[in-house]
Write a protein that holds these residues in place. Structure first.
Motif, mmCIF file in Angstrom:
data_model
loop_
_atom_site.group_PDB
_atom_site.id
_atom_site.type_symbol
_atom_site.label_atom_id
_atom_site.label_comp_id
_atom_site.label_asym_id
_atom_site.label_seq_id
_atom_site.Cartn_x
_atom_site.Cartn_y
_atom_site.Cartn_z
ATOM 1 N N ALA A 2 0.837 -1.207 0.000
ATOM 2 C CA ALA A 2 0.000 0.000 0.000
ATOM 3 C C ALA A 2 0.872 1.258 0.000
ATOM 4 N N VAL A 3 1.965 1.236 0.766
ATOM 5 C CA VAL A 3 2.873 2.393 0.798
ATOM 6 C C VAL A 3 3.516 2.597 -0.568
ATOM 7 N N ARG A 4 3.982 1.503 -1.189
ATOM 8 C CA ARG A 4 4.603 1.620 -2.521
ATOM 9 C C ARG A 4 3.609 2.186 -3.528
ATOM 10 N N LYS A 5 2.363 1.713 -3.458
ATOM 11 C CA LYS A 5 1.353 2.194 -4.409
ATOM 12 C C LYS A 5 1.064 3.673 -4.192
ATOM 13 N N MET A 6 0.941 4.095 -2.923
ATOM 14 C CA MET A 6 0.687 5.517 -2.650
ATOM 15 C C MET A 6 1.853 6.377 -3.131
ATOM 16 N N ARG A 7 3.073 5.849 -2.941
ATOM 17 C CA ARG A 7 4.244 6.605 -3.428
ATOM 18 C C ARG A 7 4.216 6.719 -4.948
ATOM 19 N N ASP A 15 -8.037 27.914 11.233
ATOM 20 C CA ASP A 15 -7.785 26.979 12.338
ATOM 21 C C ASP A 15 -6.855 25.882 11.826
ATOM 22 N N ASP A 16 -5.551 26.040 12.097
ATOM 23 C CA ASP A 16 -4.577 25.147 11.475
ATOM 24 C C ASP A 16 -4.681 23.714 11.996
ATOM 25 N N LEU A 17 -5.052 23.544 13.282
ATOM 26 C CA LEU A 17 -5.196 22.181 13.793
ATOM 27 C C LEU A 17 -6.301 21.447 13.033
ATOM 28 N N LEU A 18 -7.434 22.108 12.821
ATOM 29 C CA LEU A 18 -8.509 21.480 12.044
ATOM 30 C C LEU A 18 -8.046 21.168 10.627
ATOM 31 N N HIS A 19 -7.267 22.076 10.039
ATOM 32 C CA HIS A 19 -6.759 21.830 8.677
ATOM 33 C C HIS A 19 -5.861 20.591 8.657
ATOM 34 N N GLN A 20 -4.973 20.460 9.660
ATOM 35 C CA GLN A 20 -4.107 19.278 9.729
ATOM 36 C C GLN A 20 -4.938 18.002 9.898
ATOM 37 N N VAL A 21 -5.926 18.064 10.787
ATOM 38 C CA VAL A 21 -6.778 16.905 11.071
ATOM 39 C C VAL A 21 -7.522 16.470 9.806
ATOM 40 N N GLU A 22 -8.079 17.434 9.073
ATOM 41 C CA GLU A 22 -8.862 17.096 7.875
ATOM 42 C C GLU A 22 -7.971 16.621 6.739
ATOM 43 N N ALA A 23 -6.765 17.212 6.641
ATOM 44 C CA ALA A 23 -5.830 16.759 5.602
ATOM 45 C C ALA A 23 -5.367 15.334 5.913
ATOM 46 N N PHE A 24 -5.040 15.071 7.175
ATOM 47 C CA PHE A 24 -4.612 13.725 7.549
ATOM 48 C C PHE A 24 -5.746 12.720 7.364
ATOM 49 N N GLY A 25 -6.976 13.101 7.732
ATOM 50 C CA GLY A 25 -8.120 12.207 7.563
ATOM 51 C C GLY A 25 -8.309 11.803 6.104
ATOM 52 N N HIS A 26 -8.130 12.771 5.220
ATOM 53 C CA HIS A 26 -8.241 12.499 3.778
ATOM 54 C C HIS A 26 -7.183 11.485 3.347
ATOM 55 N N LEU A 27 -5.943 11.674 3.825
ATOM 56 C CA LEU A 27 -4.834 10.781 3.449
ATOM 57 C C LEU A 27 -4.972 9.408 4.104
ATOM 58 N N ALA A 28 -5.483 9.375 5.339
ATOM 59 C CA ALA A 28 -5.701 8.092 6.020
ATOM 60 C C ALA A 28 -6.740 7.270 5.262
ATOM 61 N N LYS A 29 -7.764 7.949 4.763
ATOM 62 C CA LYS A 29 -8.800 7.267 3.975
ATOM 63 C C LYS A 29 -8.182 6.640 2.714
ATOM 64 N N ILE A 30 -7.296 7.403 2.058
ATOM 65 C CA ILE A 30 -6.648 6.890 0.841
ATOM 66 C C ILE A 30 -5.775 5.676 1.181
ATOM 67 N N PHE A 31 -5.057 5.736 2.316
ATOM 68 C CA PHE A 31 -4.202 4.607 2.696
ATOM 69 C C PHE A 31 -5.041 3.356 2.972
ATOM 70 N N ILE A 32 -6.100 3.494 3.772
ATOM 71 C CA ILE A 32 -6.949 2.324 4.093
ATOM 72 C C ILE A 32 -7.561 1.762 2.812
#
Length: 602
Positions: A73-78, A128-145
């Motif tokens: 999954a990591v190789r594919k995302m890369r 709100d930078d914390l919310l921006h980080q949380v939402e950006a990470f959530g988007h990327l976590a979804k792609i990884f799963i």
């Protein structure tokens, strides 16, 4: 455990020490690796500065040779152009870790925020930078799963376990795209519950009447609360950490949790076997040094007849029970004086507050005491050598005049050092200069109660508004060493979804007081018979007035003060031997049951 399942545990605190969830995740790793082995992986945000001390990334060659779905999954995302790290978390168990840089999709933030609004009704304010980080990470976590589910070969399946609202963004998105992952969500404390408890002294009585949206808007946490609710409702299995937080989840998140997952510790890290009594003595002597520097310039007392008690944690005056602790200490101080009981209590408040500097007087006292020690050791060496010579040369058996064996230089230095140190100024109750000490609740209570370290006070106070660390010039020791050196930990919280601080005391053989409004206290009452005999005391705060709870806590402290040394040693032995009850090896079963339930639900 299903042998055909992979487990991904998603947390903001993976290789990122920012809060209590870090302890949960990190301490659980060895037991989880033992059960899941190479079918287990952690997923978190990549913050290089935070991760550098505990994350070891695989190089390109290692990554290319790994033959498992996580690496695939990591190789594919890369290959898609994503910045994704795969490596090892340098903790016991050395688990596989995937870290994803949330900032790499900031150019897509507007689209991510728009999708959250249109698809899930989650608004995001600007700036709100914390919310921006949380939402950006959530988007990327979804792609990884999503990518990982494409790498597994049936009948292999993926369980994804998300901790807290900060990782929850991925859950509604995964459900919307019908990604074939089995989703578990754990709230360790509802966000709204924490805010309400801090601001409402009758939080539990009012819980059933709370209207979540107006309250979330009032505290300016609507987005985070909506994310938490979406994660709770989107997960196949929704869990929390104690029976206490079940009520919060029902009334604030509108979903009954499917399971309760109590928190443990990796007790092996704390085990000292027969050594733990020696460690108590060793670290107590270091606390003695601090106490001598802090108090003895004004007056002295018998350190062998002094008890060290402490409380620690986030500065939440009401939630953490600092208010109740102070009230009980004031009553204890009066009771000891009235009954003329021998001995002293020194109470440490270890928390984190904004300060400008360490109090220069406190620092100077510590430095002068070090000079007193150096002078005494120099005199000791000189007298020792001359006494040995005199003993060998003498025909008499009487002890010679030791004072005559000390040079005038050292006599003068000894006298001058002590003269420069001794004073009539009361020892300060706080070690640092706070930015806003006029509005500090702890200091204001101590002023009102006149608990300002008078010589006649039998309960002395040391308020240390910074966490204990080896780099601290005042203590010079690890927090865990400080805990081992104390006699009792006091944590009668009003709001505490779990509560690691008393559990960490128990793991180190130190008796602890908790409350029935903490998840740990509630768990102890349900599962540990005769817990008081094992040195774990639970203050009853449910349906009790503040005054009643304060009186019960005072009685617990009074009983502890009246114990003799042998009784305290026996109690420490019992505390240490009961620590295994809270080992992750025994508590991991709750997590595995939740995962089995998730695998049934799709």
């Amino acid at each position: 455990m299903a042998p055909d399942a992979l487990l991904v545990e998603v947390a903001w605190e993976v290789c990122n020490q920012v809060g209590g969830i870090y302890t949960v995740i990190r301490s659980k790793v060895p037991a989880t690796v033992q059960g899941w082995d190479d079918r287990y992986c952690l997923l978190g945000p990549y913050f290089p500065h935070q991760a550098q001390g505990e994350f070891e990334p695989f190089d390109e060659h290692q990554l290319s040779t790994l033959n498992d779905p996580f690496a695939g999954a990591v190789r594919k995302m890369r290959s898609y152009g994503y910045d994704v790290q795969l490596g090892v978390w340098l903790v016991t168990g050395r688990p596989r870790v995937v870290l994803i840089n949330p900032f790499q999709v900031y150019d897509r933030l507007n689209n991510i925020k728009s999708d959250l609004w249109h698809n899930h009704g989650i608004p995001t304010p600007e700036g709100d930078d914390l919310l921006h980080q949380v939402e950006a990470f959530g988007h990327l976590a979804k792609i990884f799963i999503q990518t990982l589910t494409g790498e597994v070969v049936p009948p292999q399946r993926v369980v994804a376990h998300f901790h807290e609202w900060m990782t929850g963004v991925a859950i509604p998105e995964l459900r919307r795209d019908q990604v074939p992952a089995h989703l578990v969500f754990t709230t360790h404390a509802t966000l709204l519950g924490r805010y309400l408890a801090m601001n409402d002294p009758n939080f539990y009585d009012h819980l059933m009447q709370v209207s979540w949206l107006p309250e979330a808007q009032h505290f300016n946490i609507e987005t985070a609360v909506r994310i938490e609710r979406a994660a709770a409702h989107g997960s196949h299995v929704f869990t929390t950490v104690s029976e206490l937080t079940v009520r919060e989840c029902i009334y604030l998140l509108d979903r009954i949790p499917d399971a309760v997952l109590p928190n443990g510790l990796n007790i092996e890290r704390f085990v000292a076997l027969h050594e733990f009594q020696n460690l108590h003595q060793q670290y107590k002597s270091k606390i003695h040094e601090f106490v001598m520097a802090h108090f003895f310039q004004t007056y002295s007392f018998d350190l062998d007849n002094t008890l060290y008690m402490f409380t620690s944690g986030r500065y939440e005056y009401h939630n953490k029970g600092f208010d109740l602790t102070l009230e009980a200490l004031a009553r204890l101080n009066y009771r000891i004086q009235q009954n003329n009981v021998d001995g002293q209590v020194v109470m440490f408040f270890i928390t984190k507050r904004p300060f400008s500097s360490i109090n220069p007087g406190v620092l100077q006292n510590r430095a002068v005491l070090d000079e007193v020690r150096e002078t005494c050791e120099a005199i000791e060496r000189q007298v020792g050598e001359r006494l040995f010579y005199a003993a060998a040369a003498s025909s008499e058996h009487r002890l010679p005049d030791l004072s005559s064996m000390v040079d005038d230089y050292w006599k003068l230095r000894y006298r001058r050092t002590l003269q420069s140190w001794k004073t009539h100024i009361l020892p300060p109750v706080i070690t640092h200069n706070l930015y806003d000490d006029q509005n500090d609740d702890i200091l204001n209570f101590l002023r009102r109660a006149n608990m300002v370290n008078n010589q006649h006070d039998r309960v002395k106070i040391v308020y240390h508004p910074d966490f204990v660390s080896p780099s601290s010039p005042l203590f010079g020791m690890e927090y865990g060493q400080f805990v081992r050196g104390c006699h009792l930990g006091i944590f009668p919280s009003y709001y505490e979804p779990w509560g690691y601080t008393p559990l960490e005391c128990v793991a180190r053989g130190v008796p602890a007081i908790t409350s029935d409004l903490s998840g740990f206290g509630d768990y102890v009452m349900q599962t540990v018979p005769e817990h008081e005999d094992k040195g774990i005391f639970v203050v009853q705060r449910q349906e009790k007035s503040f005054d009643e709870a304060a009186e019960e806590l005072t009685n617990m402290l009074w009983d502890f003060v009246l114990q003799n040394r042998r009784e305290r040693i026996t109690q420490r032995n019992k505390v240490e031997s009961s620590a295994d009850l809270f080992d992750w090896k025994n508590l991991r079963v709750h997590y595995d049951r939740a995962y089995a339930l998730a695998l049934e639900r799709i």
